[in-house]
Design an enzyme around this catalytic site. Sequence first.
Site, PDB file in Angstrom:
ATOM      1  N   SER A 123       1.673  -1.063   0.377  1.00 52.60           N
ATOM      2  CA  SER A 123       0.497   0.032   0.234  1.00 52.60           C
ATOM      3  C   SER A 123       1.014   1.052  -0.085  1.00 52.60           C
ATOM      4  O   SER A 123       2.136   0.652   0.446  1.00 52.60           O
ATOM      5  CB  SER A 123      -0.783  -0.421   1.150  1.00 52.60           C
ATOM      6  OG  SER A 123      -1.909   1.383   1.575  1.00 52.60           O
ATOM      7  N   TYR A 145      -2.623  -1.586  10.082  1.00 53.73           N
ATOM      8  CA  TYR A 145      -3.083  -1.479   9.173  1.00 53.73           C
ATOM      9  C   TYR A 145      -1.434  -1.510   8.866  1.00 53.73           C
ATOM     10  O   TYR A 145      -0.508  -2.107   7.770  1.00 53.73           O
ATOM     11  CB  TYR A 145      -3.832  -1.633   8.387  1.00 53.73           C
ATOM     12  CG  TYR A 145      -4.058  -1.026   6.435  1.00 53.73           C
ATOM     13  CD1 TYR A 145      -4.273  -2.400   6.459  1.00 53.73           C
ATOM     14  CD2 TYR A 145      -3.110  -0.393   6.355  1.00 53.73           C
ATOM     15  CE1 TYR A 145      -4.366  -3.015   4.788  1.00 53.73           C
ATOM     16  CE2 TYR A 145      -3.278  -0.374   4.698  1.00 53.73           C
ATOM     17  CZ  TYR A 145      -3.917  -1.129   3.943  1.00 53.73           C
ATOM     18  OH  TYR A 145      -4.462  -1.154   3.210  1.00 53.73           O
TER      19      TYR A 145
HETATM   20  N1  LIG Z   1      -8.794  -0.614  -1.480  1.00 56.36           N
HETATM   21  C1  LIG Z   1      -7.961  -0.041  -1.019  1.00 56.36           C
HETATM   22  O1  LIG Z   1      -7.917   1.589  -1.287  1.00 56.36           O
HETATM   23  C2  LIG Z   1      -6.450  -0.415  -0.990  1.00 56.36           C
HETATM   24  C3  LIG Z   1      -5.224  -0.003  -1.001  1.00 56.36           C
HETATM   25  C4  LIG Z   1      -3.656   0.158  -0.460  1.00 56.36           C
HETATM   26  C5  LIG Z   1      -3.879  -1.024  -0.596  1.00 56.36           C
HETATM   27  N2  LIG Z   1      -4.419  -2.134  -1.133  1.00 56.36           N
HETATM   28  C6  LIG Z   1      -4.604  -3.596  -0.782  1.00 56.36           C
HETATM   29  O2  LIG Z   1      -5.228  -4.384  -1.642  1.00 56.36           O
HETATM   30  C7  LIG Z   1      -5.305  -6.104  -0.967  1.00 56.36           C
HETATM   31  C8  LIG Z   1      -6.631  -6.013  -1.600  1.00 56.36           C
HETATM   32  O3  LIG Z   1      -7.420  -5.406  -0.634  1.00 56.36           O
HETATM   33  P1  LIG Z   1      -9.357  -4.669  -1.448  1.00 56.36           P
HETATM   34  O4  LIG Z   1      -8.658  -2.919  -1.310  1.00 56.36           O
HETATM   35  O5  LIG Z   1      -9.379  -4.962  -3.269  1.00 56.36           O
HETATM   36  O6  LIG Z   1     -10.022  -4.901  -0.389  1.00 56.36           O
HETATM   37  P2  LIG Z   1     -11.555  -5.815  -0.402  1.00 56.36           P
HETATM   38  O7  LIG Z   1     -12.077  -5.759  -1.702  1.00 56.36           O
HETATM   39  O8  LIG Z   1     -12.217  -5.844   0.830  1.00 56.36           O
HETATM   40  O9  LIG Z   1     -10.589  -7.165  -0.579  1.00 56.36           O
HETATM   41  C9  LIG Z   1      -9.768  -8.059   0.493  1.00 56.36           C
HETATM   42  C10 LIG Z   1     -10.535  -9.725  -0.183  1.00 56.36           C
HETATM   43  O10 LIG Z   1      -9.057 -10.853   0.964  1.00 56.36           O
HETATM   44  C11 LIG Z   1     -10.017 -11.638   1.446  1.00 56.36           C
HETATM   45  N3  LIG Z   1      -9.696 -11.791   2.391  1.00 56.36           N
HETATM   46  C12 LIG Z   1      -9.542 -10.888   3.624  1.00 56.36           C
HETATM   47  N4  LIG Z   1      -9.220 -11.565   4.861  1.00 56.36           N
HETATM   48  C13 LIG Z   1      -9.544 -12.761   3.808  1.00 56.36           C
HETATM   49  C14 LIG Z   1      -8.652 -14.188   5.548  1.00 56.36           C
HETATM   50  N5  LIG Z   1      -8.676 -14.771   6.192  1.00 56.36           N
HETATM   51  N6  LIG Z   1      -8.300 -15.720   3.654  1.00 56.36           N
HETATM   52  C15 LIG Z   1      -8.665 -15.525   2.734  1.00 56.36           C
HETATM   53  N7  LIG Z   1      -8.838 -13.750   1.561  1.00 56.36           N
HETATM   54  C16 LIG Z   1      -9.050 -12.998   3.234  1.00 56.36           C
HETATM   55  C17 LIG Z   1     -11.601 -10.718   1.197  1.00 56.36           C
HETATM   56  O11 LIG Z   1     -12.094 -11.280   0.602  1.00 56.36           O
HETATM   57  P3  LIG Z   1     -13.425 -13.150   2.278  1.00 56.36           P
HETATM   58  O12 LIG Z   1     -13.182 -11.191   3.367  1.00 56.36           O
HETATM   59  O13 LIG Z   1     -14.680 -13.280   1.425  1.00 56.36           O
HETATM   60  O14 LIG Z   1     -12.149 -13.451   2.899  1.00 56.36           O
HETATM   61  C18 LIG Z   1     -11.200 -10.113   0.172  1.00 56.36           C
HETATM   62  O15 LIG Z   1     -12.044 -10.524  -1.198  1.00 56.36           O
HETATM   63  C19 LIG Z   1      -5.342  -5.628   0.004  1.00 56.36           C
HETATM   64  O16 LIG Z   1      -4.013  -6.120   0.747  1.00 56.36           O
HETATM   65  C20 LIG Z   1      -4.906  -4.833   0.866  1.00 56.36           C
HETATM   66  O17 LIG Z   1      -4.343  -4.019   1.668  1.00 56.36           O
HETATM   67  C21 LIG Z   1      -5.839  -2.135  -0.730  1.00 56.36           C
END
Ligand SMILES: NC(=O)c1ccc[n+]([C@@H]2O[C@H](COP(=O)([O-])OP(=O)(O)OC[C@H]3O[C@@H](n4cnc5c(N)ncnc54)[C@H](OP(=O)(O)O)[C@@H]3O)[C@@H](O)[C@H]2O)c1
Length: 276
Positions: free
Chosen positions: A166, A179
């Site tokens: 991130s 986080y």
């Molecule tokens: N969106 C942002 O602004 C942002 C910015 C920087 C970095 N990121 C990073 O990008 C990555 C993806 O996040 P996103 O933004 O796409 O959010 P998201 O839509 O909430 O995706 C996260 C995914 O991870 C899965 N997950 C969470 N805990 C899990 C577990 N214990 N086992 C298996 N799967 C799990 C969730 O599915 P389930 O709940 O069904 O398990 C969900 O599909 C993350 O690492 C996040 O930190 C996001």
Amino acid sequence: MNLSGNTVLITGGATGIGLGLAAAFLRHGSKVIICGRREHKLREAQAKHPELTIRVCDVGNERDRVALYEWAVAQFPDLNVLVNNAGIQREIDFSALAEEAAEPDAEPMGGAQDAVQAAATARPAGAWQTAEQEIRINLEAPIHLTALFIPHLIRQPQAAILNVTSGLAFTPMARMPVYCATKAALHSFTLSLRHQLRHTAVKVIEVIPPMVDTELDQGARARRGQTYRGIPVDEFIQGILPGLAQGLPEVAYGTAERARTMSRAEMDEAFRRMNG
Ligand SMILES: NC(=O)c1ccc[n+]([C@@H]2O[C@H](COP(=O)([O-])OP(=O)(O)OC[C@H]3O[C@@H](n4cnc5c(N)ncnc54)[C@H](OP(=O)(O)O)[C@@H]3O)[C@@H](O)[C@H]2O)c1
């Protein structure tokens, strides 16, 4: 990296950035396996992209990680890309613990939802439970999955490990301290891993998103009245694909590209701006 002809495992691939990456790899002619905890979300993703293979797995659970690894290499002996994408984001206010120590009988103000949020983070046990889950999912899981998959990946002619960190790995948002710490640690781990694997065919790539409009802790964003939800997933994916295809070791986009390249003085200024 070559985006076609791979067999890719994406943790947390049913939604958001993981699903965006899954769709991009599919479009380029790679096989994709996604995992996550919620089966209905995996099925929704598969309904959109029938070529996807899905697997229910909680990467926060050590036994689930081992089972995922054993199943994946048995079913897909040519698996050559691991994407550590699954993540959660939580607000934890450590200063509230100090206030509670001063006023042990203080009740949280506000409605029922505020009370639940306060109970989750304002008691030492609740704060630690929340932090520990974040550490397990965001940091322990990528490190353990890396250890499990390296012996398999190293035998493939071309392989890659993609770690999704991130922009907050570089300048933290203080309201989500654990986080940001997990992402900073994953950034550091990625640097060392890339160095250790430099003489192998396993490329180690860091994917660095800015704020992207996904499910990631939208509850907290809504509670604090944040109207800006981040850039669309498609814009982010289109923004990083050229860098991935070129084989850059770090692929970032938008504000995350700036965060990645800031000097220490600029980071301190950004910290002040972001945290008020
Ligand atoms: N969106 C942002 O602004 C942002 C910015 C920087 C970095 N990121 C990073 O990008 C990555 C993806 O996040 P996103 O933004 O796409 O959010 P998201 O839509 O909430 O995706 C996260 C995914 O991870 C899965 N997950 C969470 N805990 C899990 C577990 N214990 N086992 C298996 N799967 C799990 C969730 O599915 P389930 O709940 O069904 O398990 C969900 O599909 C993350 O690492 C996040 O930190 C996001």
